[in-house]
Motif scaffolding. Structure first.
Motif, PDB file in Angstrom:
ATOM      1  N   THR A 302      27.348  13.577 -18.238  1.00  8.05           N
ATOM      2  CA  THR A 302      26.563  12.340 -18.101  1.00  8.05           C
ATOM      3  C   THR A 302      26.423  11.941 -16.634  1.00  8.05           C
ATOM      4  O   THR A 302      25.384  11.408 -16.227  1.00  8.05           O
ATOM      5  CB  THR A 302      27.192  11.190 -18.891  1.00  8.05           C
ATOM      6  OG1 THR A 302      28.566  11.030 -18.495  1.00  8.05           O
ATOM      7  CG2 THR A 302      27.129  11.449 -20.381  1.00  8.05           C
ATOM      8  N   GLY A 305      23.569  13.939 -15.133  1.00  5.72           N
ATOM      9  CA  GLY A 305      22.275  13.366 -15.471  1.00  5.72           C
ATOM     10  C   GLY A 305      22.002  12.076 -14.735  1.00  5.72           C
ATOM     11  O   GLY A 305      20.894  11.849 -14.243  1.00  5.72           O
ATOM     12  N   ALA A 375      20.072  10.239 -23.502  1.00  9.27           N
ATOM     13  CA  ALA A 375      19.225  11.417 -23.722  1.00  9.27           C
ATOM     14  C   ALA A 375      17.833  11.013 -24.196  1.00  9.27           C
ATOM     15  O   ALA A 375      16.814  11.556 -23.732  1.00  9.27           O
ATOM     16  CB  ALA A 375      19.881  12.352 -24.734  1.00  9.27           C
ATOM     17  N   PHE A 378      15.735   9.765 -21.290  1.00 11.77           N
ATOM     18  CA  PHE A 378      15.225  10.867 -20.474  1.00 11.77           C
ATOM     19  C   PHE A 378      14.016  11.520 -21.150  1.00 11.77           C
ATOM     20  O   PHE A 378      13.021  11.845 -20.497  1.00 11.77           O
ATOM     21  CB  PHE A 378      16.312  11.911 -20.239  1.00 11.77           C
ATOM     22  CG  PHE A 378      17.251  11.579 -19.122  1.00 11.77           C
ATOM     23  CD1 PHE A 378      16.792  11.425 -17.829  1.00 11.77           C
ATOM     24  CD2 PHE A 378      18.604  11.429 -19.356  1.00 11.77           C
ATOM     25  CE1 PHE A 378      17.655  11.118 -16.787  1.00 11.77           C
ATOM     26  CE2 PHE A 378      19.482  11.126 -18.325  1.00 11.77           C
ATOM     27  CZ  PHE A 378      19.004  10.963 -17.040  1.00 11.77           C
ATOM     28  N   ASN A 400      17.953   3.402 -20.324  1.00  7.86           N
ATOM     29  CA  ASN A 400      18.832   4.396 -19.704  1.00  7.86           C
ATOM     30  C   ASN A 400      20.097   3.735 -19.162  1.00  7.86           C
ATOM     31  O   ASN A 400      21.207   4.256 -19.335  1.00  7.86           O
ATOM     32  CB  ASN A 400      18.082   5.126 -18.594  1.00  7.86           C
ATOM     33  CG  ASN A 400      18.859   6.302 -18.050  1.00  7.86           C
ATOM     34  OD1 ASN A 400      19.747   6.139 -17.226  1.00  7.86           O
ATOM     35  ND2 ASN A 400      18.517   7.491 -18.502  1.00  7.86           N
ATOM     36  N   SER A 442      24.894  17.474  -9.103  1.00  9.62           N
ATOM     37  CA  SER A 442      23.660  16.933  -9.658  1.00  9.62           C
ATOM     38  C   SER A 442      22.495  17.134  -8.695  1.00  9.62           C
ATOM     39  O   SER A 442      21.398  17.563  -9.096  1.00  9.62           O
ATOM     40  CB  SER A 442      23.829  15.448  -9.967  1.00  9.62           C
ATOM     41  OG  SER A 442      22.647  14.898 -10.479  1.00  9.62           O
ATOM     42  N   ALA A 541      18.562  17.098 -18.006  1.00  8.44           N
ATOM     43  CA  ALA A 541      19.309  15.864 -18.242  1.00  8.44           C
ATOM     44  C   ALA A 541      19.455  15.587 -19.729  1.00  8.44           C
ATOM     45  O   ALA A 541      20.520  15.155 -20.191  1.00  8.44           O
ATOM     46  CB  ALA A 541      18.612  14.697 -17.543  1.00  8.44           C
ATOM     47  N   CYS A 545      23.077  15.413 -21.686  1.00  7.74           N
ATOM     48  CA  CYS A 545      23.512  14.241 -22.457  1.00  7.74           C
ATOM     49  C   CYS A 545      23.785  14.595 -23.916  1.00  7.74           C
ATOM     50  O   CYS A 545      24.711  14.049 -24.529  1.00  7.74           O
ATOM     51  CB  CYS A 545      22.466  13.141 -22.368  1.00  7.74           C
ATOM     52  SG  CYS A 545      22.342  12.389 -20.729  1.00  7.74           S
TER      53      CYS A 545
END
Length: 607
Positions: A302, A305, A375, A378, A400, A442, A541, A545
């Motif tokens: 997480t 993301g 998720a 995204f 989000n 990331s 992402a 997630c």
């Protein structure tokens, strides 16, 4: 009648009750300051590059940009566990105070630079790296200071507040940077100074180590192999996203491959060493706990993301959406921070509530649900056009933020509750390392995916549009071969490159190049290719997630022994910090068990 003795100290229980809130306030200030500083630079980089007069299209400047973003994070990720152990040996408060002082001094030095160009970039990068050392000292010891100060029944609340402050800081930095950078780019560093000076003095006067020291040895071989291995791995990722030869990325660069392979080998050697020493830096046996393993996997994914989302949204807003809506490049950092406020609001609304509800109904519902909500957001963001209606965008990033908030506190509680009482210090340090490494990973992952998406669609789009604007075919072909990462950085920094790239050709164009050099042309040109790369990055992402949700579902119920561990004395809980084995003899701070006994007696609980 005798007058009361006002010089007499208040009862011990009153002093300890006041002290724990002082410790919470000071450590929360420290963690918040560090995380705000991490993201404030990210949003302000356009003004920083303009301020030191660096050309983002120069291939040699790509490394400066990356290290200005990532140098702080690399150092913090590498050193946080080592500094936690040194705090155990020489005094957590002493090391924490040093971190506050180092961070404050570096903030001053970053804000007074008079250099431009390469020298200015090296000055900023160098002091950002040293500032990362201060950040690591603060991160490494704040959790242990709180654990020392709070009794077991309140420790989860204190750590939860501290964790929420850390994640909130990463969102608030975007807004603060957007406000300050257009005024003066040096203010993004100077803003930390009053908080740092106040926090340093406050910590020096008020914080104390609730423990006694005993002799212990440092796991130096474990520290060295871990630090060098992780640095090599992160450096390999950093240079892997830069062009190499005719390739748009450097994953075939022998030096990159050597750094990645060497990092993996050294980390493997580190794992072997940790199974051979009496008190290792990392307790690999903790991964035998399904809750600890799955919880950390979910936390890492997480965080991957979330870090990538911030970076992609900044490019999307600063480089494309805001210029297309008439904002000047000097204004975009401020408005990008403002337009991302719903992300912060969503997190701040959901994180405290989810922490309280997870205490009543268990954490798994909220960790799984939070990851799934993130998720879904995204996936919905992928459906937006590049020139989106802001109302829809605001709702999606609000969702989000809600998903991230639902996940954060219950996940932290789930991980720490799964750790036996005598290993909580080590477990917290391991989790902090994974989280601090995730931002660097990331950026590497999202950059790579974005560049891969741009590499196929950007050159033909750029070539065809330049031809339509009357640019000669030879010049159009040459410009179309510009490395995608340079285009991405130009968009990120709010920079239209065509005046420089076309040079004297501009004067020969029908409109004198007015269309090509307008603030709308470049964002409009890259909007389509950027969206293709964005979809690829957001698919990653979504997948991260979903895997995080599955991992959270596998944490299972806590065992009986783990629930009982919550009522152990503080000395038992932090026994893992007593490092044995290694080369150099030092001292370990062992928490004062009488402190917990006094607290228990005051509350009528078993000691």
């Amino acid at each position: 009648m005798a007058l009361p003795n006002r010089s007499q100290s208040p009862p011990e229980s009153d002093r300890s009750s006041r002290y724990k809130w002082i410790a919470l306030s000071n450590t929360t200030l420290g963690v918040l300051m560090v995380t705000v500083n991490q993201s404030i630079v990210l949003i302000a980089l356009p003004d920083v590059f303009r301020g030191i007069k660096l050309n983002p299209l120069d291939p040699g400047n790509t490394g400066y940009l990356l290290w200005m973003m990532m140098g702080f994070m690399v150092v913090t990720a590498v050193l946080v566990v080592m500094f936690g152990r040194l705090g155990d040996m020489f005094g957590r408060v002493r090391m924490y105070n040093m971190g506050f002082a180092v961070f404050s001094v570096c903030s001053i030095l970053l804000s007074v630079t008079w250099l431009d160009g390469d020298a200015g970039a090296l000055w900023l990068i160098g002091w950002r790296v040293v500032q990362g050392i201060g950040g690591a000292l603060l991160f490494a010891n704040s959790t242990a200071i709180l654990t020392d100060a709070f009794p077991a029944r309140q420790r989860g609340t204190a750590l939860g507040i501290n964790s929420i402050a850390a994640i909130t800081g990463s969102f608030l930095g975007l807004i603060v940077g957007g406000v300050l950078a257009p005024v003066n780019w040096k203010a993004i560093f100077l803003v930390s100074v009053p908080f740092g000076v106040f926090g340093t003095i406050w910590a020096y006067l008020k914080l104390r180590d609730n423990g006694v020291r005993r002799r212990a040895r440092m796991d130096w071989w474990g520290n060295v192999t871990f630090a060098v291995g992780l640095i090599a791995l992160l450096i390999g990722i950093t240079y892997g996203i830069q062009p190499y030869g005719a390739s748009v990325m450097g994953w075939t660069n022998p030096w990159v491959l050597a750094a990645l392979a060497g990092g993996v080998v050294l980390l493997g050697l580190f794992g072997w060493i940790e199974t051979r020493v009496a008190e290792p830096l990392f307790r690999l046996s903790l991964f035998r706990s399904r809750a600890f393993l799955a919880g950390n996997v979910a936390s890492l994914l997480t965080a991957l993301g979330r870090g990538g989302l911030q970076f992609m949204l900044i490019i999307w807003l600063q480089g494309i959406w805001l210029p297309l809506h008439g904002y000047g490049f000097e204004e975009t950092p401020l408005w990008a921070g403002i337009y991302m406020i719903p992300l912060t609001v969503g997190f701040l609304l959901s994180a405290p509530v989810s922490g309280w509800l997870s205490d009543r109904f268990g954490p798994r519902l909220f960790t799984v649900g939070g990851a799934l909500v993130t998720a879904a957001s995204f996936a919905a963001l992928m459906l937006l056009p590049t020139d989106f209606p802001y109302g829809v965008f605001a709702v999606l990033i609000l969702i989000n933020g809600v998903g991230s908030g639902l996940f954060a506190s219950p996940n932290r509680a789930e991980i720490m509750n799964s750790v036996p009482a005598d290993a909580r210090g080590v477990g917290a340090g391991m989790t902090a390392t994974f989280q601090n490494s995730s931002m660097v990973l990331s950026i590497g992952v999202f950059f790579s995916l974005m560049i891969a998406g741009l590499a196929d669609s950007l050159p033909p789009a750029m070539h065809d549009e330049l031809i339509r604007q009357g640019v000669p075919a030879a010049q159009a072909q040459g410009i179309a071969q510009l490395p995608p990462i340079a285009v991405l950085f130009a968009a990120f920094l709010g920079y239209n490159p065509f005046r420089q790239l076309l040079g004297g050709v501009i004067g020969t164009l029908p409109d004198g190049g007015a269309r090509l050099t307008s603030k709308e042309f470049f964002p409009h040109l890259i909007a389509g290719p950027f969206h293709q790369g964005l979809v690829i990055a957001f698919w990653f992402a979504v997948a991260a997630c979903l895997v995080a949700a599955a991992a959270s579902a596998l944490t299972g119920r806590l065992g009986r022994s783990h629930r009982a561990a919550a009522h152990e004395t503080l000395g038992s809980e932090l026994a893992a910090v007593a490092g044995e084995g290694g080369l150099t003899v030092g001292e370990v701070v062992v928490p004062d068990e009488e402190f917990d006994v006094r607290e228990a007696e005051r509350d009528g609980r078993p000691a």
